[in-house]
Scaffold this active site. Sequence first.
Site, mmCIF file in Angstrom:
data_model
loop_
_atom_site.group_PDB
_atom_site.id
_atom_site.type_symbol
_atom_site.label_atom_id
_atom_site.label_comp_id
_atom_site.label_asym_id
_atom_site.label_seq_id
_atom_site.Cartn_x
_atom_site.Cartn_y
_atom_site.Cartn_z
ATOM 1 C CG ASN A 9 -1.665 1.278 1.401
ATOM 2 O OD1 ASN A 9 -1.850 2.025 0.436
ATOM 3 N ND2 ASN A 9 -2.131 1.557 2.611
ATOM 4 C CD1 TRP A 10 3.864 1.327 -2.714
ATOM 5 C CD2 TRP A 10 3.745 2.423 -4.675
ATOM 6 N NE1 TRP A 10 4.745 0.731 -3.585
ATOM 7 C CE2 TRP A 10 4.691 1.372 -4.789
ATOM 8 C CE3 TRP A 10 3.498 3.234 -5.777
ATOM 9 C CZ2 TRP A 10 5.388 1.140 -5.978
ATOM 10 C CZ3 TRP A 10 4.201 2.998 -6.958
ATOM 11 C CH2 TRP A 10 5.130 1.955 -7.043
ATOM 12 C CE LYS A 11 0.478 3.569 4.704
ATOM 13 N NZ LYS A 11 0.370 3.733 6.121
ATOM 14 C CG HIS A 94 -5.619 1.993 4.946
ATOM 15 N ND1 HIS A 94 -5.163 2.937 5.825
ATOM 16 C CD2 HIS A 94 -4.609 1.089 4.809
ATOM 17 C CE1 HIS A 94 -3.921 2.628 6.201
ATOM 18 N NE2 HIS A 94 -3.570 1.508 5.586
ATOM 19 C CD GLU A 96 -2.691 5.590 6.563
ATOM 20 O OE1 GLU A 96 -2.641 5.649 5.319
ATOM 21 O OE2 GLU A 96 -1.798 5.063 7.249
ATOM 22 C CD GLU A 164 -3.415 -2.476 7.298
ATOM 23 O OE1 GLU A 164 -2.281 -2.639 6.865
ATOM 24 O OE2 GLU A 164 -4.129 -1.496 7.001
ATOM 25 N N GLY A 170 2.626 2.288 10.557
ATOM 26 C CA GLY A 170 3.567 3.398 10.379
ATOM 27 C C GLY A 170 4.275 3.815 11.647
ATOM 28 C CB SER A 210 5.454 -1.753 11.747
ATOM 29 O OG SER A 210 5.027 -0.418 11.961
ATOM 30 N N GLY A 231 2.982 -1.054 4.204
ATOM 31 C CA GLY A 231 3.023 0.360 3.829
ATOM 32 C C GLY A 231 4.452 0.810 3.585
ATOM 33 N N GLY A 232 5.074 1.383 4.598
ATOM 34 C CA GLY A 232 6.397 1.998 4.479
ATOM 35 C C GLY A 232 7.431 1.133 3.771
HETATM 36 C C1 PEP Z 1 -0.545 0.168 5.790
HETATM 37 O O1 PEP Z 1 -0.425 1.198 5.157
HETATM 38 O O2 PEP Z 1 -1.547 -0.513 5.621
HETATM 39 C C2 PEP Z 1 0.533 -0.225 6.706
HETATM 40 C C3 PEP Z 1 0.416 -1.349 7.350
HETATM 41 O O3 PEP Z 1 1.610 0.620 6.835
HETATM 42 P P1 PEP Z 1 3.025 0.295 7.537
HETATM 43 O O4 PEP Z 1 3.519 -1.012 6.964
HETATM 44 O O5 PEP Z 1 3.902 1.449 7.168
HETATM 45 O O6 PEP Z 1 2.780 0.176 9.004
#
Ligand code: PEP
Length: 249
Positions: A9-11, A94, A96, A164, A170, A210, A231-232
Amino acid sequence: MRRPFIAANWKMNKTLNEAKNFANEFKELVKDVSDTDILVCVPYTLLCSMKNELKGTNINIGAENVFYEDSGAYTGEISALMIKDFAEFVIVGHSERRKYFGETNDIVNKKIKKALEHDLKVVFCIGETLEKREKGITKEIVGKQVREGLSGLEVISEITIAYEPVWAIGTGKTATPEQAQEMHSFIRDLLEELFGEDAAEKTRILYGGSVKPHNVKELMEKQDIDGGLVGGASLDAESFSKIVKFKGQ
Ligand code: PEP
């Protein structure tokens, strides 16, 4: 029995050039992976170019959001029909989106139904905030998200769940494999109650929060963790390829 599934997930990240560079590097790094499904979910602006860059590879493309109407006066929104021109998958719900854009379980439910109506596969995100976990109501909250998000559906074969915990997204704080397994098992039991044993056994439940190259393997060893939503660590081709190739970690 469930095929591993690693999704990015690049956001709100990457320009066109950055995305092209990623695609060129990443497709080479994972070209021999045949036992894990790979998905890269990107901003709308990159869907078209990623479709071209990744044509004929083992990498699927997804969007990060969708609106619940087909067309009309909804300035700035994108419909499932539009996404379908470029991608097979879409992330819905999500945390966010829930936090910054006020998406409720009801809105998430409408989006899931619309995506499925147009044959998009859905990555349906759920998870509790730290406040809810500390109050001891994690299962209540996640259970409600599942029941309300999937309300009215009879079939969930095109849905992947992503659990999640919001406090782990993040933040660098990962749920322990045991904490994640406890929630994944709870979610699978609930899917069995709602959709039957066969559907519950077949549905993949990804962990997100994470996930990194160094912790993916121990998470993936748990019985009910079928993959990761990343994500990251998905923004860098090498780091994401290491997660995809977790078996060799
Ligand atoms: C996400 O964006 O769904 C996520 C899990 O981010 P991260 O891996 O950065 O925690």
